[in-house]
Structure formats: C-alpha cells, structure tokens
Design an enzyme around this catalytic site. Sequence first.
Site, PDB file in Angstrom:
ATOM      1  N   VAL A   1       0.835  -1.204   0.000  1.00  0.00           N
ATOM      2  CA  VAL A   1       0.000   0.000   0.000  1.00  0.00           C
ATOM      3  C   VAL A   1       0.870   1.253   0.000  1.00  0.00           C
ATOM      4  O   VAL A   1       0.647   2.184  -0.787  1.00  0.00           O
ATOM      5  CB  VAL A   1      -0.950   0.000   1.211  1.00  0.00           C
ATOM      6  CG1 VAL A   1      -1.629   1.354   1.368  1.00  0.00           C
ATOM      7  CG2 VAL A   1      -1.989  -1.100   1.056  1.00  0.00           C
ATOM      8  N   TYR A   2       1.861   1.279   0.867  1.00  0.00           N
ATOM      9  CA  TYR A   2       2.747   2.446   0.939  1.00  0.00           C
ATOM     10  C   TYR A   2       3.454   2.671  -0.388  1.00  0.00           C
ATOM     11  O   TYR A   2       3.450   3.772  -0.941  1.00  0.00           O
ATOM     12  CB  TYR A   2       3.765   2.255   2.060  1.00  0.00           C
ATOM     13  CG  TYR A   2       4.751   3.392   2.179  1.00  0.00           C
ATOM     14  CD1 TYR A   2       4.412   4.568   2.827  1.00  0.00           C
ATOM     15  CD2 TYR A   2       6.038   3.295   1.643  1.00  0.00           C
ATOM     16  CE1 TYR A   2       5.308   5.620   2.941  1.00  0.00           C
ATOM     17  CE2 TYR A   2       6.943   4.330   1.742  1.00  0.00           C
ATOM     18  CZ  TYR A   2       6.578   5.492   2.394  1.00  0.00           C
ATOM     19  OH  TYR A   2       7.473   6.528   2.492  1.00  0.00           O
ATOM     20  N   GLY A   3       4.066   1.608  -0.926  1.00  0.00           N
ATOM     21  CA  GLY A   3       4.730   1.746  -2.211  1.00  0.00           C
ATOM     22  C   GLY A   3       3.776   2.181  -3.308  1.00  0.00           C
ATOM     23  O   GLY A   3       4.134   2.970  -4.187  1.00  0.00           O
TER      24      GLY A   3
END
Length: 245
Positions: free
Chosen positions: A109-111
């Site tokens: 999700v962060y990436g």
Amino acid sequence: MVAKLTAAGAEAIAYKGDISIIANAEDCVRLAVATYKKIDVLVNNAGVFLAVAPVEKYPVETFMDTMRANCATAFLMTHFAMPYLQASKGVVLFTGSESGIMGLGNNAVYGGTKAWLHGFMKGIAVEQAMHDVRANCVCPGPIDTAWTHKETGPMNAEMEKSLVSGTVLGRRGTPEEVANIFAFLASDEASYVTGALWSVDGGTTIAKGPVGDQVPRALRDEPEGELVLDHSKDGMKNKVTVNLM
C-alpha cells in the site's frame, strides 16, 4: 508549515490541520497567500507509514488512512495552490520514495501511494509547463527518522535491518541530506529540471541483496549537518500490530 525566506533566514507560520480534508487544504493555501501575498514553492511532504503486513492481512482502514495522508493531501494542496504557482512561475515538489519505484513487500500500500505520487507529478509537470511551473519528486530511501526504527515505527527488527543493509552505502540517510535536494529543486539552479524523480536512497534502487553489510563500519556514520532536527524522531508511537502467522 507556511514559510518565506528573508535576509535573516526563514520565517515560518504553522497551520495545524488535516490537509486531506478539503476545507483545511484550502484554508492552508489561503493563509499562505494572506500572509506572504504569493506562493513560490509548494512541497507536498505529508505522508504516513502505518503498518507492516501482506495485502491479505493489511487493515482496510489503515489502507484508507494511508491513501488520504499520502495521496489526497498532495492533490488538494496542489489543486488549491496551482493558480498562485502559475502567477509566480513557481515550483511544486513531492516526496515520493524508492518504494514507489521498486515496490515494498509487506507494505504494498505504501509503495503504491508513492508510485501514484510519481505519476501525478509527471502529469503536473507536463500540463503546467505552459505556465512555466516546474514539478519534481524527491524519492528518499531509509532515512533516519522514527519511521525506520523498530522502537518508534511499524517495522520489525528484520525489516529494519534489511532496509539499511539494502543500501549500497550501508546506512540510513539523514533528513538534511534529503532537504538539500529539495532546496536545489526549489531554486533557480534547477530551472531546466522538471518531471524528474530524484533518488536519495543510498543506492537502494541499484542494490542487489544486502550489499550494505560489505561497507566497513567506519564508513557507515551519518554526516553531521546544520539543520535543526528536533522533530526528526517524531513519528509512530502506537504501532499497528498484525499477526503475520
């Protein structure tokens, strides 16, 4: 933070609010213009790193919170600030990540949010060039803040170690090393630079395995800087814990 530079240094006023909320983002821009009459540079630096988990166990609410903090903030601030940046022939900068280039296991999700920022920045660079507005994105790797320490962020010991050893320099970067790139891109020295991703990742994107472990200990010290970094260790105090078993 809303700021201007003077001969005596930087003067800044703070706006406290959640800028993923439409009214707050608009108010923040309005405050800057009311105080300084214009906007020369917008730095979209708001963002979070909230959890470590594979996608099937990643909390849905944490996904929504991450999207709001990492993506909605950048859109809203850019949306409301752009007319003033057009008037000043200014610069809009974004904080991406090497994770947006390579992806990040156990936090896809962060990436993913950072990859969105990379693409958003490139689109802004193309459409706003006719107004002489430049857009660029700084992509840090593991930086020495609360997010990359297991004691204060969501990473466990294994992930913390792999992030650092995955840099060819064998160490974290410092906030000042990242700030130096922002300062350059915001300046007229970078007048022919737009639509670019600037990696400040210690070589993470070219590493093949834990090459940082090969760097002699004596060469792993972080450089001392001049910036006041009283808050560089702020960050996650309450971890999102997910059972990976």
